[in-house]
Structure formats: C-alpha cells, structure tokens
Design a protein around this motif. Sequence first.
Motif, PDB file in Angstrom:
ATOM      1  N   ASP A   1       0.829  -1.193   0.000  1.00 59.47           N
ATOM      2  CA  ASP A   1       0.000   0.000   0.000  1.00 59.47           C
ATOM      3  C   ASP A   1       0.868   1.248   0.000  1.00 59.47           C
ATOM      4  O   ASP A   1       2.093   1.183  -0.081  1.00 59.47           O
ATOM      5  CB  ASP A   1      -0.941  -0.021   1.206  1.00 59.47           C
ATOM      6  N   GLY A   2       0.200   2.399   0.116  1.00 58.62           N
ATOM      7  CA  GLY A   2       0.923   3.662   0.067  1.00 58.62           C
ATOM      8  C   GLY A   2       1.931   3.810   1.179  1.00 58.62           C
ATOM      9  O   GLY A   2       3.034   4.330   0.971  1.00 58.62           O
ATOM     10  N   ALA A   3       1.590   3.356   2.402  1.00 57.40           N
ATOM     11  CA  ALA A   3       2.515   3.467   3.532  1.00 57.40           C
ATOM     12  C   ALA A   3       3.787   2.669   3.288  1.00 57.40           C
ATOM     13  O   ALA A   3       4.899   3.108   3.605  1.00 57.40           O
ATOM     14  CB  ALA A   3       1.828   2.987   4.809  1.00 57.40           C
ATOM     15  N   LEU A   4       3.633   1.480   2.709  1.00 58.77           N
ATOM     16  CA  LEU A   4       4.796   0.644   2.431  1.00 58.77           C
ATOM     17  C   LEU A   4       5.687   1.289   1.376  1.00 58.77           C
ATOM     18  O   LEU A   4       6.916   1.271   1.490  1.00 58.77           O
ATOM     19  CB  LEU A   4       4.340  -0.745   1.971  1.00 58.77           C
ATOM     20  N   ILE A   5       5.065   1.867   0.369  1.00 55.79           N
ATOM     21  CA  ILE A   5       5.847   2.532  -0.680  1.00 55.79           C
ATOM     22  C   ILE A   5       6.634   3.698  -0.087  1.00 55.79           C
ATOM     23  O   ILE A   5       7.812   3.899  -0.397  1.00 55.79           O
ATOM     24  CB  ILE A   5       4.913   3.014  -1.810  1.00 55.79           C
ATOM     25  N   ARG A   6       5.985   4.466   0.787  1.00 56.43           N
ATOM     26  CA  ARG A   6       6.680   5.590   1.418  1.00 56.43           C
ATOM     27  C   ARG A   6       7.845   5.110   2.275  1.00 56.43           C
ATOM     28  O   ARG A   6       8.932   5.706   2.261  1.00 56.43           O
ATOM     29  CB  ARG A   6       5.701   6.404   2.273  1.00 56.43           C
ATOM     30  N   LEU A   7       7.624   4.021   3.029  1.00 57.04           N
ATOM     31  CA  LEU A   7       8.702   3.498   3.870  1.00 57.04           C
ATOM     32  C   LEU A   7       9.882   3.030   3.035  1.00 57.04           C
ATOM     33  O   LEU A   7      11.048   3.256   3.389  1.00 57.04           O
ATOM     34  CB  LEU A   7       8.177   2.347   4.728  1.00 57.04           C
ATOM     35  N   ARG A   8       9.595   2.363   1.925  1.00 60.09           N
ATOM     36  CA  ARG A   8      10.682   1.906   1.050  1.00 60.09           C
ATOM     37  C   ARG A   8      11.442   3.092   0.473  1.00 60.09           C
ATOM     38  O   ARG A   8      12.676   3.075   0.357  1.00 60.09           O
ATOM     39  CB  ARG A   8      10.113   1.047  -0.073  1.00 60.09           C
ATOM     40  N   THR A   9      10.718   4.137   0.093  1.00 61.14           N
ATOM     41  CA  THR A   9      11.368   5.335  -0.440  1.00 61.14           C
ATOM     42  C   THR A   9      12.251   5.981   0.624  1.00 61.14           C
ATOM     43  O   THR A   9      13.390   6.383   0.350  1.00 61.14           O
ATOM     44  CB  THR A   9      10.315   6.337  -0.928  1.00 61.14           C
TER      45      THR A   9
ATOM     46  N   ASP B   1      14.879   1.502  11.936  1.00 64.25           N
ATOM     47  CA  ASP B   1      13.454   1.713  12.195  1.00 64.25           C
ATOM     48  C   ASP B   1      12.626   1.497  10.931  1.00 64.25           C
ATOM     49  O   ASP B   1      11.571   0.844  10.969  1.00 64.25           O
ATOM     50  CB  ASP B   1      13.217   3.121  12.733  1.00 64.25           C
ATOM     51  N   PHE B   2      13.102   2.054   9.808  1.00 66.08           N
ATOM     52  CA  PHE B   2      12.378   1.866   8.544  1.00 66.08           C
ATOM     53  C   PHE B   2      12.311   0.383   8.186  1.00 66.08           C
ATOM     54  O   PHE B   2      11.276  -0.132   7.754  1.00 66.08           O
ATOM     55  CB  PHE B   2      13.052   2.647   7.414  1.00 66.08           C
ATOM     56  N   GLY B   3      13.444  -0.314   8.365  1.00 63.72           N
ATOM     57  CA  GLY B   3      13.478  -1.741   8.057  1.00 63.72           C
ATOM     58  C   GLY B   3      12.523  -2.539   8.928  1.00 63.72           C
ATOM     59  O   GLY B   3      11.839  -3.455   8.452  1.00 63.72           O
ATOM     60  N   SER B   4      12.455  -2.169  10.228  1.00 66.23           N
ATOM     61  CA  SER B   4      11.552  -2.878  11.131  1.00 66.23           C
ATOM     62  C   SER B   4      10.096  -2.669  10.737  1.00 66.23           C
ATOM     63  O   SER B   4       9.293  -3.616  10.747  1.00 66.23           O
ATOM     64  CB  SER B   4      11.775  -2.389  12.567  1.00 66.23           C
ATOM     65  N   LYS B   5       9.743  -1.447  10.370  1.00 68.29           N
ATOM     66  CA  LYS B   5       8.357  -1.166   9.966  1.00 68.29           C
ATOM     67  C   LYS B   5       7.995  -1.899   8.677  1.00 68.29           C
ATOM     68  O   LYS B   5       6.890  -2.437   8.544  1.00 68.29           O
ATOM     69  CB  LYS B   5       8.167   0.335   9.800  1.00 68.29           C
ATOM     70  N   ILE B   6       8.938  -1.908   7.738  1.00 69.59           N
ATOM     71  CA  ILE B   6       8.692  -2.634   6.494  1.00 69.59           C
ATOM     72  C   ILE B   6       8.525  -4.122   6.777  1.00 69.59           C
ATOM     73  O   ILE B   6       7.667  -4.797   6.202  1.00 69.59           O
ATOM     74  CB  ILE B   6       9.841  -2.388   5.493  1.00 69.59           C
ATOM     75  N   SER B   7       9.336  -4.654   7.681  1.00 63.45           N
ATOM     76  CA  SER B   7       9.253  -6.073   8.022  1.00 63.45           C
ATOM     77  C   SER B   7       7.900  -6.418   8.630  1.00 63.45           C
ATOM     78  O   SER B   7       7.322  -7.472   8.352  1.00 63.45           O
ATOM     79  CB  SER B   7      10.377  -6.437   8.999  1.00 63.45           C
TER      80      SER B   7
ATOM     81  N   THR C   1       5.259  -6.344   5.804  1.00 59.51           N
ATOM     82  CA  THR C   1       5.418  -7.427   4.820  1.00 59.51           C
ATOM     83  C   THR C   1       5.572  -8.794   5.471  1.00 59.51           C
ATOM     84  O   THR C   1       5.837  -9.783   4.786  1.00 59.51           O
ATOM     85  CB  THR C   1       6.655  -7.148   3.948  1.00 59.51           C
ATOM     86  N   GLN C   2       5.455  -8.827   6.814  1.00 63.36           N
ATOM     87  CA  GLN C   2       5.542 -10.092   7.548  1.00 63.36           C
ATOM     88  C   GLN C   2       6.891 -10.797   7.318  1.00 63.36           C
ATOM     89  O   GLN C   2       6.966 -11.998   7.104  1.00 63.36           O
ATOM     90  CB  GLN C   2       4.382 -11.022   7.159  1.00 63.36           C
ATOM     91  N   THR C   3       7.959 -10.005   7.332  1.00 64.97           N
ATOM     92  CA  THR C   3       9.310 -10.567   7.185  1.00 64.97           C
ATOM     93  C   THR C   3      10.165 -10.176   8.392  1.00 64.97           C
ATOM     94  O   THR C   3      11.355  -9.924   8.269  1.00 64.97           O
ATOM     95  CB  THR C   3       9.977 -10.069   5.890  1.00 64.97           C
ATOM     96  N   VAL C   4       9.533 -10.111   9.561  1.00 67.11           N
ATOM     97  CA  VAL C   4      10.255  -9.699  10.765  1.00 67.11           C
ATOM     98  C   VAL C   4      11.396 -10.662  11.082  1.00 67.11           C
ATOM     99  O   VAL C   4      12.519 -10.254  11.394  1.00 67.11           O
ATOM    100  CB  VAL C   4       9.283  -9.606  11.962  1.00 67.11           C
ATOM    101  N   THR C   5      11.125 -11.960  10.994  1.00 64.76           N
ATOM    102  CA  THR C   5      12.161 -12.958  11.291  1.00 64.76           C
ATOM    103  C   THR C   5      13.342 -12.815  10.337  1.00 64.76           C
ATOM    104  O   THR C   5      14.508 -12.864  10.750  1.00 64.76           O
ATOM    105  CB  THR C   5      11.573 -14.376  11.199  1.00 64.76           C
ATOM    106  N   LEU C   6      13.031 -12.629   9.051  1.00 66.34           N
ATOM    107  CA  LEU C   6      14.103 -12.462   8.065  1.00 66.34           C
ATOM    108  C   LEU C   6      14.908 -11.200   8.340  1.00 66.34           C
ATOM    109  O   LEU C   6      16.134 -11.186   8.178  1.00 66.34           O
ATOM    110  CB  LEU C   6      13.510 -12.415   6.656  1.00 66.34           C
TER     111      LEU C   6
END
Length: 660
Positions: A193-201, A458-464, A467-472
């Motif tokens: 979604d839009g929030a994920l796109i913003r976090l990746r940016t 922090d950005f990586g943790s939110k993205i995880s 996207t349900q990739t916290v363990t990774l």
Amino acid sequence: MRIDFAGWSTAGLRCPDVVIDLLGPSPTPPKVTLLQMPNGTGKTTTLEMLIATLSGVATSWDEKTVRSYRRKGDDRDLGTFVVSLLVDGRPLSIELVLDFEMGTARYRTTNPGSGGVVQSWSPPPPVRRFLAKDFLGLFVFNGEFAARLLDSRETAADDAIDALCQLYLLDEVEDFVEQEWSRRTKQTGAKSDGALIRLRTQLASMTARRVVIAQARVKAEGQVRDTVAQIENLQARIEERLGTGRSTREQFNEAKIEMTRAEGALVAAAGNAMQTLRQPLAIHPSFAGSLIALKDNLDNLRLPENTSAQFFNELLEEDECICGREMTAGAKHEIGIRSLRYLDASEAGVINAIKQDIGDFTAASETQSPSESLAAAMAELGAARRDQKMARQTVLALQQKLIDEGDDELLAWQRQLQRQTELNTECARLLQEIDADDEKDGASEPCSLKLIDKKIKDFGSKISEITQTVTLRKQTDVVRGIMARTKELARQKIKTELIALSNERLAKVLANDPLTIARIDRSIRLEGQGTGSTAQVLAAGYVFLMSALRRGNNDFPLVVDSPANPMDLGRRRRVGGLIPELCSQFVAFTINTELPGFVPALAGATKEIRYLTMFRKTPGTARLLPALPATGVTQNDHSVVVEGNDYFVKFDVTEDEEDQ
C-alpha cells in the motif's frame, strides 16, 4: 600458491606496441628483471593496463575512459593488452580488448589446464580472489606507494590490510543478505500500500544518504590530517622567518616564552575558578546562611540520636499514643521494637556527615570566606586572560612588523595558515556532527551516522512488520553484525601478526640501521620516531608489503614503477640489496638516472637478473638504430626491445630527443 609474471604485450594503445618476455629461454622467470623505459614510453599506462587486465574492471569503464587509451593519430579501432602469468608453473593468459569505436571493453581468458579459451574474464577460482583490484595494488604499484605506507596523513597501510584480508568479501555478504531481504519484501503483492511505498522510499533515501555521509567523513578525516600537517609546517616557516634578525629573534623568543607562560597560567586559573564554582555557597551568601540554619536546627532538635531515642522512650510511658488510641502492653511492645528502624546507625551517620560538611564548608578561613575566594579566583582568571591576550598580540605584532617591512612571502604564509586553520576547524566540526549521537530524531536530513543507522533500522523494522518478514529482518541484522565483528577481529589479528613478522625481517635487512614498527594505525607507525630516512621508509614499506603478501604460504611477484627514483646513492644501495631477500620475482620499470647505486646493489644480491631496454621509435631515436647490438634485439614499427647488461648500462636518450 605462487604467481609469477611471464610477460605482456600491447598493441594500439597509448603505450607503444611491444612484446615483453620475462622468461627468455628459461621455463621460469629470473628473480629480478629490470626494464629500462625512458620517460614517454608509457610506464604509467603499462602499470594501469596490467591492473585493469588482471582485475577485470575495464568492463565497467565508460566510453570516455576507454577512448582515453587510444594512441593519438592511430586509426586502429581496437587496442589490446595481454598479460601472461605462471600460476604454480602453469600458464594463464588474460587479454583486454578496448573497442574505441563502440567505447567498450571485453576480455578473453586462456587457461590451457582447464578448458582453453573463454571469451570473458575468467581466471580459475583459486586465482580469482588474488586478482581483485585492491589486492593487485599490493604487488603492482608505483615506488611512492611504499613510502605512503608510513605517511601519517595517508591510510595506505590500513587499506593494504583490508585488501590483504579481502574484507570486501564480507561486505559482499552484507550486501547480499540486504538485497535478499529487500527482494522478499517486494514480493508482497497487494500488501504494497501507500505506507509501504513511502517506507521503502524513505529507506532507500536514508541508505543513500549514509553512503554520502560516510564518504564525507572519510574526506573530512583526511583533510584534518592534511591541514594539521600543513599548519605545523606553515607555523614552523613563520617562526623561522621571524627569527632571521638578531633583534627580531630575541623579541620573538621572549614573546613566545611569555605567551607559553601566560597560556599555562590561564589554564591553571580557569581550573581554580571552576573548582570554586562547584561550591554553591561561594556563589551567593544566602546559600551559606541557609546551610548554617539547617545545621543549627538539627543541633537544636538533638538529631540524629538523642531526640529520636528520647521521643520513643517518653511515648512508651504515656497512657495514650499520639494518635489517641490506648497504649496497651502489645502496642508498647511493638513500638519498642519498631522504634529501632527510625534514624538507625546508617541514617544517623548520614545526618552527622551533613552537619560536619556544613560546618567545614561554611566556616570562614583565616583570610577569606567562600564568596571572597570565588571573587579572587575570578579576578585571577580575568588577569590571566588579559596576560595571555597581550602576549598573543605581541607575537602577532612582530609578524605584522615584518609584513609592513615588505615580506610578501610571510604574508602569503599567514593567509595560507589562516585558510588551513579555518578548513581544519570546519572539518573537525563536520566530524563532530557526523560522530554525534544526540542529534534530534526529527531531522529530515541527519548528519549523525548513529542517527542515520537508527532510522534505517526503524524503517526496516516497519517494512518487516507490514510485509511479515520480521524474522528475516532479524536474521539479516544478525548476519550483518557477524560480518562487522569479523572484519574488526580480522584487522586486529592480522595487524599483530604482520607487525611481528615485519619486525623480524627488518632486524635482518636493517641490521646496521635498526628500525621497529610499533603499530599500524591508518599508516605504519615507527617505534620512538615520527618517520625514518628515505631508505628506512622504503625498506619498512617493502618489508611490510612482502610480509603481507607471503602470509599464508602464498608467493607473489613485485612489479614497481620507479623503485629508487627519490633516493640518493647510499640509500639506493641499501634498498637494492634487500629487495631480492623479500620476494621471489621483482620487476622494475626504471630510467637511466635510477641505475647508479641501485642496479649494482641488485646485481650483488642475486645472480638471477635480466636486463631489458625498451624505447619508442621516433625521429629523435632514429639515431639509436644503427648502433643496436647484433643479438638480443626485438623490434617492430613502434618500439625496440634490447636484452643485455652492456646495452642497458650504456643506454642514454634525453627527453628532448624522445619528443622529436
């Protein structure tokens, strides 16, 4: 593993077309090969092409870089450079082809032992790791590189350690796991979604900023070292100029002594004032009055012991408690037991200590009260500051006097000193900002690397989470942490080993001129001295490099451009005599002015020495052709190569003749 150079050939490039055979009739190269190449015959280009061909980096060159190697006036579309190696005695050939029309580069690898010809840069895996550009720079370099290893303004020694440890492989592991996590987070489909796109940016932007800030830190750190050295040099020049006349020298020396004394007095006065300021009662009389009142009240109440004991004893004799309840036998028993918890020994000790300190600090001395002591300390500080300022103004006045008398050079030095001082201050401020950890979290473009790393995490943790990739993400962080710790431990371990090994060899090659490496901190630091003589520096540099390269039972050649150019005859003899002890193959590009001292020392240290002389065919060198020897000559339309000691020693061509 042992790697030797068997030779190289070039065609259509800036350097003349030539074939250099380092083997001759023997299946193995001699211990020393001297290739005399006059200025203008492409020594620098040859060195660059050796590294580019062996490392495979030319495929990343842009069109401008590729075309920059084209010979002026040559209409050939292709330029080639072929390097022949012996790897444990087996041949390996790598060819670099530059397409000047297309502006591209390509490779071809010939390995008779495993598959023949491959149309790409494809050395065998055991060899590949030693042909990385950074690692090649440890054994194919300009002679000044050895001296740079001991230059405190450089980071050459640390860079060599990193290349030797091949720590870039650990960096590649970090990059791989980060890219894998990024790839997995992008496979979220409809969840993007839009929030994920913003976090990746934001993550991409902050990661790119970290690279920029890290590069800025390296640059600023280097500029701080450079400016410190230049400031010291300029200050020494200015002081020397100020002392040229007898009267000026005396005035200047007196002024410097007085300024040093005044600065010392200022430091002492500032320390005394700060110590006095730590006592609040010295700042204002009301503090002392309040503390004295507190002590008097404690004395009047007979605290800590008398009042507390008397209070509970009198209470036990009453018929009623102070709360109004009947004082029964059980109540009296409990009060008697629990009264011991109040104002016990430790609390009584604290109160007594408070009363003692109040008495000590508020008691007026024989001469001054605390407030008077502070006033005296501040007055002393002011006087010391005035004395320091006047002493400094006296020194500056002497400088201005010489300038007014027409010393333009001193004026230029002063202006340069001011610029370097300002640059040093600015770079130091930038380093402080980059290394700070208290920058506000709200900064959109932070300079603090610690804050940037925190934001990236922090950005990586939110993205995880999204996207349900916290363990990774956690696994990625663990791998990166392991890589960072591994790099740190590898650096420390190899530094310790190299210092011990280098010092052992230095004790042998410099037995009459002892030198010891104390530590490696960006550069090689010598024991008990800032630097050594030119010969000592080069000896330490060569010993360090060869100790590094031969670590791990590997044997590498040494290819050096102008190995003895900056040295006088005595130092050339010392360095020339030690080189054959350090490596199994030494190839040197020399000019005729380097030969005295250096070549005889090499010849005295080993009998395995081959002499090659190469010059470009031009109208200016046409006079040399009739005098070529009858044997040992290889020539084409562009160059001549002559083998033999006699021609090597007698050869002389001036720079003017080369340019004709």
